[in-house]
Design a protein around this motif. Sequence first.
Motif, short mmCIF file in Angstrom:
data_model
loop_
_atom_site.label_atom_id
_atom_site.label_comp_id
_atom_site.label_asym_id
_atom_site.label_seq_id
_atom_site.Cartn_x
_atom_site.Cartn_y
_atom_site.Cartn_z
N ILE A 40 0.80 -1.22 -0.02
CA ILE A 40 0.09 0.00 -0.06
C ILE A 40 0.79 1.42 0.04
CG2 ILE A 40 -1.73 1.22 1.16
CD1 ILE A 40 -2.75 -1.56 2.32
N ILE A 41 0.84 2.15 -1.03
CA ILE A 41 1.56 3.21 -1.05
C ILE A 41 0.66 4.38 -0.96
CG2 ILE A 41 3.53 2.50 -2.31
CD1 ILE A 41 2.15 3.63 -4.87
N MET A 42 0.86 5.46 -0.12
CA MET A 42 -0.08 6.55 0.09
C MET A 42 0.52 7.86 0.48
SD MET A 42 -3.45 6.39 2.79
CE MET A 42 -2.39 6.50 4.58
N ASN A 43 -0.03 8.94 -0.11
CA ASN A 43 0.62 10.18 0.30
C ASN A 43 0.56 10.52 1.90
OD1 ASN A 43 -2.27 10.40 -0.34
ND2 ASN A 43 -2.20 12.83 0.20
N ARG A 96 8.05 20.60 2.08
CA ARG A 96 7.75 21.10 0.61
C ARG A 96 8.89 22.12 0.13
NH1 ARG A 96 3.32 24.06 1.19
NH2 ARG A 96 1.69 22.40 0.70
N ALA A 97 9.50 22.65 0.89
CA ALA A 97 10.48 23.49 0.13
C ALA A 97 11.65 22.71 -0.10
CB ALA A 97 11.04 24.44 1.34
N LYS A 98 11.97 21.67 0.61
CA LYS A 98 13.16 20.61 0.28
C LYS A 98 12.76 19.84 -0.84
CE LYS A 98 14.81 19.87 4.93
NZ LYS A 98 14.83 18.87 6.03
N SER A 99 11.35 19.48 -1.18
CA SER A 99 10.85 18.83 -2.10
C SER A 99 10.99 19.54 -3.40
CB SER A 99 9.44 18.52 -1.98
OG SER A 99 9.07 17.68 -3.36
N ASP A 100 10.75 20.86 -3.33
CA ASP A 100 10.91 22.02 -4.61
C ASP A 100 12.41 22.02 -4.86
OD1 ASP A 100 8.08 22.14 -4.51
OD2 ASP A 100 8.38 24.30 -3.22
N ALA A 101 13.31 22.08 -3.89
CA ALA A 101 14.66 21.83 -4.12
C ALA A 101 15.11 21.07 -5.09
CB ALA A 101 15.52 22.23 -2.94
N PHE A 102 14.49 19.54 -4.46
CA PHE A 102 14.85 18.43 -5.17
C PHE A 102 14.49 18.35 -6.79
CE2 PHE A 102 13.65 14.23 -6.54
CZ PHE A 102 14.59 13.48 -6.67
N GLU A 133 2.50 20.85 -5.22
CA GLU A 133 2.02 21.62 -4.06
C GLU A 133 1.12 20.71 -3.03
OE1 GLU A 133 -1.48 25.27 -3.34
OE2 GLU A 133 -1.00 24.42 -5.25
N TYR A 134 0.60 19.58 -3.50
CA TYR A 134 -0.26 18.90 -2.74
C TYR A 134 0.68 17.41 -2.09
CZ TYR A 134 -3.81 22.02 -3.97
OH TYR A 134 -4.65 23.25 -4.19
N VAL A 135 1.58 17.20 -2.84
CA VAL A 135 2.47 16.02 -2.30
C VAL A 135 3.91 16.21 -2.41
CG1 VAL A 135 0.67 14.46 -3.24
CG2 VAL A 135 2.36 15.47 -4.75
N LEU A 136 4.64 15.41 -2.02
CA LEU A 136 6.16 15.56 -1.90
C LEU A 136 6.50 14.82 -3.07
CD1 LEU A 136 6.98 15.47 1.81
CD2 LEU A 136 6.44 17.69 0.34
N HIS A 137 7.85 14.80 -3.68
CA HIS A 137 8.44 13.85 -4.73
C HIS A 137 8.74 12.79 -4.07
CE1 HIS A 137 8.66 16.17 -8.45
NE2 HIS A 137 8.80 17.10 -7.71
N GLU A 158 4.85 8.42 -11.60
CA GLU A 158 3.87 8.85 -12.31
C GLU A 158 2.47 8.72 -11.55
OE1 GLU A 158 3.47 5.92 -15.17
OE2 GLU A 158 5.39 6.69 -16.80
N ARG A 159 2.55 7.70 -10.50
CA ARG A 159 1.31 7.88 -9.60
C ARG A 159 1.38 9.05 -8.64
NH1 ARG A 159 1.43 4.02 -12.44
NH2 ARG A 159 0.05 6.10 -13.68
N TRP A 160 2.42 9.58 -8.31
CA TRP A 160 2.59 10.73 -7.58
C TRP A 160 2.16 12.05 -8.20
CZ3 TRP A 160 2.92 7.09 -4.43
CH2 TRP A 160 3.00 7.53 -3.13
N ALA A 161 2.55 12.02 -9.76
CA ALA A 161 2.03 13.19 -10.38
C ALA A 161 0.51 12.92 -10.84
CB ALA A 161 2.48 12.97 -12.05
N GLU A 162 0.10 11.94 -10.68
CA GLU A 162 -1.51 11.82 -10.64
C GLU A 162 -2.37 12.32 -9.39
OE1 GLU A 162 -2.27 7.60 -11.50
OE2 GLU A 162 -1.81 7.79 -13.70
N LYS A 163 -1.57 11.98 -8.35
CA LYS A 163 -2.09 12.43 -7.07
C LYS A 163 -2.12 14.02 -6.91
CE LYS A 163 -0.27 8.46 -4.01
NZ LYS A 163 -1.58 8.27 -3.56
#
Length: 385
Positions: free
Chosen positions: A82-85, A175-181, A191-195, A269-274
Amino acid sequence: MAVSVRGLYFVVTLFLGSFFGSVFMLGPVLPLMLLSPAWYRWITDRIVATWLTLPVSLLELVFGVKVVITGDGFIPGERSVIIMNHRTRLDWMFLWCCLLRYSYLRLEKICLKAALKAVPGFGWAMQVACFIFIQRRWEDDKKHMENMLDYFCDIREPLQLLLFPEGTDLTENTRAKSDAFAAKNSLPKFEYVLHPRTTGFTFIVDRLRKGDNLDAVHDITVAYPKNIPQTERHLILGLFPREIHFHVRRYPVASLPTSSSDLESWCRERWAEKEVRLREFYSGQPRGFDRDGVARVPPCKTELRVALIKAASLLYWSSFIALCFTGLWLWAPFRLYFLVMVGVYMAQQKMIGGLELLELSCHQYWKSMAANVGEKKKVLDGKMQ
């Protein structure tokens, strides 16, 4: 903000249930681990599952939290990852509201940070439940995860392993760390999930698939339309979610990519869909993943059965906690056993590092003994021929 009586009741009830449950319900079963880890796992999974119904009953019966589940649902009893945001630090607990209806709570294990195993009560129960604790350093975690997954494959006990590929909950800082990545790797900002971090996910799927212990991957998106309890502190303050929405996508194992690199791309791709799904969720009115608010696959339990389970859980655990206090107050042998078991849990933590590690060692011992017996039998059969 003032501490809420409702919040304190929730947290204290869960703590006492896990603490007394570890001592008086799980404690007597611990010696079985030394003799038969597989049977120990079968029994303790079902005992732990009774406690997992308690947060669900408190959230829904006492605090009126509404749960909405849409999407594919589960096939009861199937083995899955099970993978979840990870929107809040409490998503793992809220997921039990979904799994109670669509699956069996006894199947669930969680991949979580190792520091949590030291928490009295909660940590002890998670050790007995054989959750997979990680250090968040892949060079340290890889071998441990490999051993744990192989163990579940060996004993053939169905497994539903919850994993948060993002690694942490969504906050302004993360989120800032995810944006830097994203900027460093030429990826879009979310905006709504992290990479997601895909190394652990691909390793788990590959290992379970090789061990013939995986039927599907369940991709779950969770959202909170009216208020978001980010941490345990929000619960203590009484800030419970008014609604929790889960959208489930089921991917049979045969549909997954076979190579690790393709599986990593699949996860991204699943995270982009999320991200798209959550943007639509929070921008729409009324907020929901499916405007009809229904699941395409019905739950394996009726709402009447779920209501009876929740009522029975609340009654049982309230009575159990009261009886434990009564026993500690009135009966000296009860107090002695309590002190001995608390000492056992604390001592094994320092000496061994966790009951799940002891369980794994017991399994490897009996597995090696069986292999040795098998080798000796082959030698004897060869001599007789």
